[in-house]
Design a protein around this motif. Structure first.
Motif, mmCIF file in Angstrom:
data_model
loop_
_atom_site.group_PDB
_atom_site.id
_atom_site.type_symbol
_atom_site.label_atom_id
_atom_site.label_comp_id
_atom_site.label_asym_id
_atom_site.label_seq_id
_atom_site.Cartn_x
_atom_site.Cartn_y
_atom_site.Cartn_z
ATOM 1 N N TYR A 117 2.654 14.136 1.933
ATOM 2 C CA TYR A 117 3.238 13.023 1.206
ATOM 3 C C TYR A 117 3.911 12.015 2.122
ATOM 4 N N PHE A 118 4.028 10.794 1.623
ATOM 5 C CA PHE A 118 4.557 9.690 2.427
ATOM 6 C C PHE A 118 5.951 9.996 2.971
ATOM 7 N N GLU A 124 0.836 -1.212 0.000
ATOM 8 C CA GLU A 124 0.000 0.000 0.000
ATOM 9 C C GLU A 124 0.865 1.254 0.000
ATOM 10 N N ASP A 125 1.917 1.248 0.857
ATOM 11 C CA ASP A 125 2.794 2.420 0.932
ATOM 12 C C ASP A 125 3.523 2.643 -0.392
ATOM 13 N N ARG A 142 1.124 4.160 -2.821
ATOM 14 C CA ARG A 142 0.914 5.578 -2.474
ATOM 15 C C ARG A 142 2.121 6.403 -2.913
ATOM 16 N N HIS A 143 3.321 5.904 -2.583
ATOM 17 C CA HIS A 143 4.543 6.628 -2.940
ATOM 18 C C HIS A 143 4.662 6.801 -4.448
ATOM 19 N N GLU A 144 4.284 5.764 -5.210
ATOM 20 C CA GLU A 144 4.377 5.829 -6.666
ATOM 21 C C GLU A 144 3.435 6.907 -7.227
ATOM 22 N N ARG A 145 2.204 6.967 -6.690
ATOM 23 C CA ARG A 145 1.249 8.012 -7.117
ATOM 24 C C ARG A 145 1.813 9.396 -6.818
ATOM 25 N N GLU A 146 2.378 9.545 -5.618
ATOM 26 C CA GLU A 146 2.903 10.849 -5.195
ATOM 27 C C GLU A 146 4.140 11.249 -6.003
#
Ligand SMILES: [Zn+2]
Length: 277
Positions: free
Chosen positions: A205-206, A123-124, A127-131
Motif C-alpha cells: 500500500y501507498f 494518481e497517488d 491509489r490511496h483512495e482505492r486502498e
C-alpha cells in the motif's frame, strides 16, 4: 463472603511457577475507556453467548469464568465525555450498556513542511483512495470463533515507541491520529504473528507499504506494515510466533521499523494494552 475473600487472598500464592509466567496474560487487555482504549462489559450468565453491537459493528464477546463479557474498542476519534451505547441481544431480549469515554492526552507534533511534501499527486491520491476503501473493508472482518487468548506477543524484537494516538499537524492541518505502535528494529528483523489467527490480507500500500493483516476472531485483528517482504499468503493459519515477514521501510516510512496495529470492532486500539509490560 469471608471465606471467598480468604481464598482470593491466598490465590496468588497457590499459582505454580509455570502458571505464574502466564498470569499476566489473564490481565490483558488492560482496560480503560479512553480514546484508543478498551472497555469491558459484564453481560451476565447465559447458556449461549449474547450478541453485542456498537452501532452497526459487532463487538467481541467471550467467556470469562461463569459469565460472558464484551471487550469493546473505543475509537481514537471518540469524544471524551461522550457515551458509547452497546446493545446486547440474548435469550429473552435486549440489554443496553453505556460506556463513558474518559479523557486521554496523546502527544501532538507540529511540523512545517513545503506543501508539495504533503499534497499527493492526483494518481497517488486515487491509489490511496482505492486502498483506503479496500482496507476499511478488510478491517470490518468479523468471524465468529473467539480468540483463545487476548494476550499478544511482541511481533518484532526492538524498542516500542510511544507513537500510538500521536496527532501530527502539517502546517497546522491536523492529520488522522497514528493508529499503531511503532517498533524500532533494523531492516531484516523477523516479524511474527502476535496471536493465533488467519491471514486475511496481504498487500503493498501507498502509506503502509507491504502489509499483512491477521484475523484472531470476533473482530480482533492485527496489522503489520512497512515489511520488506511478506512470507505468508491469504487464508493461511498462523500461531503466535509464526513468521510473517521482515522489518523494512516500504510505503511512506522514514526508516526501517515495524508499524503494528490492533483492531477491535473495526477501530484501532493501543497494542500496548495486549502486550506484556
Ligand atoms: Zn506507524
Amino acid at each position: 463472603m469471608e471465606r471467598r475473600r480468604f481464598l482470593l487472598t491466598l490465590a496468588p500464592a497457590l499459582i505454580a511457577p509455570a502458571q505464574a509466567a502466564h498470569a499476566w496474560a489473564a490481565k490483558v487487555p488492560r482496560v480503560s475507556a479512553v480514546p484508543g482504549g478498551v472497555a469491558r462489559i459484564g453481560l451476565g450468565s447465559y447458556e449461549r453467548a449474547p450478541l453485542a453491537r456498537l452501532g452497526d459493528k459487532r463487538v467481541l464477546v467471550m467467556r470469562e469464568a461463569d459469565q460472558w463479557v464484551a471487550i469493546v474498542g473505543v475509537a481514537l476519534a471518540a469524544k471524551p465525555g461522550s457515551k458509547l451505547r452497546v446493545q446486547a441481544e440474548r435469550a429473552g431480549g435486549y440489554e443496553r450498556f453505556e460506556i463513558a469515554v474518559a479523557r486521554k492526552a496523546y502527544a501532538s507534533q507540529h511540523l512545517k513542511v513545503s506543501p508539495d511534501q504533503v499534497d499527493l499527486s492526483t494518481e497517488d491520491l486515487a491509489r490511496h483512495e482505492r486502498e483506503r476503501v479496500h482496507l476499511e473493508r478488510v478491517l470490518r472482518t468479523f468471524s465468529d470463533s473467539p480468540p483463545a487468548t487476548l494476550a499478544m506477543v511482541q511481533p518484532a524484537a526492538g524498542q516500542r515507541l510511544s507513537t500510538f494516538g500521536r496527532r501530527r499537524y502539517f502546517n497546522d492541518q491536523p492529520r488522522n491520529p497514528h493508529g499503531g505502535m511503532d517498533i524500532a528494529a533494523p531492516a531484516g528483523t523477523p516479524v511474527v504473528a502476535a496471536n493465533a489467527g488467519r491471514v486475511i490480507d496481504v498487500g503493498d500500500y501507498f502509506f503502509l507499504g507491504r502489509t499483512v493483516v491477521l484475523d484472531h476472531g470476533q473482530g480482533l485483528l492485527s496489522l503489520y506494515s512497512h515489511l520488506t517482504a511478506a512470507d505468508t499468503a491469504v487464508a493461511e493459519s498462523v500461531s503466535a510466533g509464526t513468521p510473517l515477514g521482515k522489518v523494512g521501510a516500504t510505503g511512506r516510512a522514514t526508516g526501517p521499523h515495524l508499524h503494528f496495529s490492533v483492531y477491535l470492532n473495526a477501530v484501532a486500539v493501543d497494542p500496548a494494552l495486549f502486550l506484556r509490560d
